[in-house]
Design an enzyme around this catalytic site. Structure first.
Site, PDB file in Angstrom:
ATOM      1  N   TYR A 147       8.684  -5.649   2.822  1.00 48.84           N
ATOM      2  CA  TYR A 147       9.293  -6.947   2.547  1.00 48.84           C
ATOM      3  C   TYR A 147      10.709  -6.855   1.995  1.00 48.84           C
ATOM      4  CZ  TYR A 147       5.093  -9.609   3.498  1.00 48.84           C
ATOM      5  OH  TYR A 147       4.031 -10.206   4.120  1.00 48.84           O
ATOM      6  N   LYS A 162      -3.170   3.610   2.143  1.00 48.59           N
ATOM      7  CA  LYS A 162      -3.410   4.394   3.359  1.00 48.59           C
ATOM      8  C   LYS A 162      -2.816   5.787   3.122  1.00 48.59           C
ATOM      9  CE  LYS A 162      -4.620   4.606   7.815  1.00 48.59           C
ATOM     10  NZ  LYS A 162      -6.022   4.544   8.281  1.00 48.59           N
ATOM     11  N   ASP A 168      -0.760  -8.835   2.039  1.00 50.47           N
ATOM     12  CA  ASP A 168      -0.562 -10.013   2.881  1.00 50.47           C
ATOM     13  C   ASP A 168      -1.707 -10.126   3.878  1.00 50.47           C
ATOM     14  OD1 ASP A 168       0.809 -12.191   4.177  1.00 50.47           O
ATOM     15  OD2 ASP A 168       1.316 -10.764   5.766  1.00 50.47           O
TER      16      ASP A 168
END
Ligand code: IPM
Ligand code: MN
Length: 352
Positions: A134, A188, A245
């Site tokens: 972002y 991850k 998100d």
């Protein structure tokens, strides 16, 4: 309490009206005073004035104790303009580094998960809100040619992840889940071996300061499986901006859809200004029909109060919402609630 109100686009103003109605009712009941400053920012304002936020707007907003945002998104404005220029701009400028998204199935609300009820779907996602993909770092090379290259960088800082992780541990402690305090880091680390390694190391270090909280880890893809199969496993999740998100839209569906899910963009630091919003968009096709579901907007007002020094009032709003979903509404879908938008707002005030 000074609250800046940005009703925004589409159905934003309609649901904001209901949230303000409930605010008035709970303030009367609890005996506190507040002052509202309305701002007309959004798609219409942009089309009319050619700017998204006038000079000095952020500074003015910062002077408030909290900001209430209805919805942004306009069919005549290209995607990305209002999102970046208004919503993300305010999140970044006001350093609202926590995006708090409760995933709670209220009584009477239908979930698409077979055999699961309110006891199973009740967890909270703490999404980092100022970094990751972002941050808007990237660019094009040879744009529009066959050799085009595009980059988009994910930025993670030690300070950025540490302050979010620390807040999440403290929030998990405060939430004090009777079946055990558990904070799950969702990332991850098996692929993002630099950025998410920083998150993982920071998480483990900070965890040592909170021995009463179980520090747990899930890869994000596995988390998507578990959210569907065993949502009752989760207490609090802390995660990066982009993954947060995505998994919170999955969470929103589990809790009955966009008409129900609310969130807060929180700057928990001394003097910080936080912003609360229903998660659904501006729903242009339902605008002006008095059919949109205001529950998420009212719940966002409950969150605003809870995080702006009116905990009791905030909890009472959420309890009133639960009474209405549990006993008075036929569905959470726009146009199928068994009531109009304004009637649902009235019912919440009555329940209060
Ligand atoms: C959200 C929204 C925003 C985001 C968009 C509108 C920029 O999807 O609040 O989740 O991606 O954060
Ligand atoms: Mn989203």
């Amino acid at each position: 309490m000074k609250i800046a109100v940005i009703p925004g686009d589409g159905t934003g103003p309609e649901v904001t009206d209901e949230a303000l109605k409930v605010l008035a009712a709970v303030a009367r009941k609890q005996g506190f005073e507040y002052q509202l400053t309305p701002y007309e920012f959004g798609g219409e304002y942009y089309l009319r004035c050619g700017e998204i936020l006038p000079e000095g707007a952020v500074e003015e907003l910062r002077e408030h104790d909290a900001i209430y945002l209805g919805a942004v998104g306009h069919p005549d404005v290209a995607p990305g303009i209002l999102e970046k220029g208004l919503l993300l701009h305010l999140r970044f400028q006001l350093d609202q580094y926590i995006n708090l998204r409760p995933v709670e199935l209220y009584p009477g609300v239908e979930t698409p998960l077979a055999g699961k009820g309110p006891d199973d779907i009740n967890f909270v996602v703490v999404r980092e809100n100022t970094e990751d993909l972002y941050c808007g770092i990237g660019g094009f090379l040879k744009k529009g040619t066959a050799d085009e290259v595009a980059t988009q960088s994910a930025v993670y800082t030690r300070k950025g992840c540490e302050r979010c992780i620390r807040w999440a541990f403290e929030y998990t402690q405060r939430r004090n889940n009777p079946s055990g305090k558990r904070l799950t880091l969702v990332a991850k680390t098996n692929v993002l071996t630099f950025g998410h390694d920083l998150w993982d190391r920071t998480f483990r270090e900070v965890a040592r300061e909170y021995p009463d909280v179980e520090a747990d880890y899930n890869h994000v893809d596995a988390c998507c499986m578990w959210m569907i199969k065993n949502p009752e496993y989760y207490d609090v999740i802390v995660t990066t901006n982009m993954f947060g998100d995505i998994i919170t839209d999955l969470g929103a569906m589990l809790q009955g859809g966009m008409g129900v899910a609310a969130g807060g963009n929180i700057n928990p630091d001394e003097g910080g200004t936080s912003m609360f919003e229903p998660m659904g968009g501006s729903a242009p096709k339902y605008t002006g029909q008095n059919v949109i579901n205001p529950i998420a907007a009212i719940a966002a007002m409950g969150m605003l109060l809870e995080h702006s020094g009116q905990q009791d009032a905030g909890q009472q709003v959420i309890e009133a919402v639960k009474q209405v979903t549990g006993t008075r509404m036929e569905s959470q879908a726009a146009g199928r609630m068994g009531h109009s938008t304004t009637e649902v707002g009235d019912l919440v005030c009555e329940a209060l």
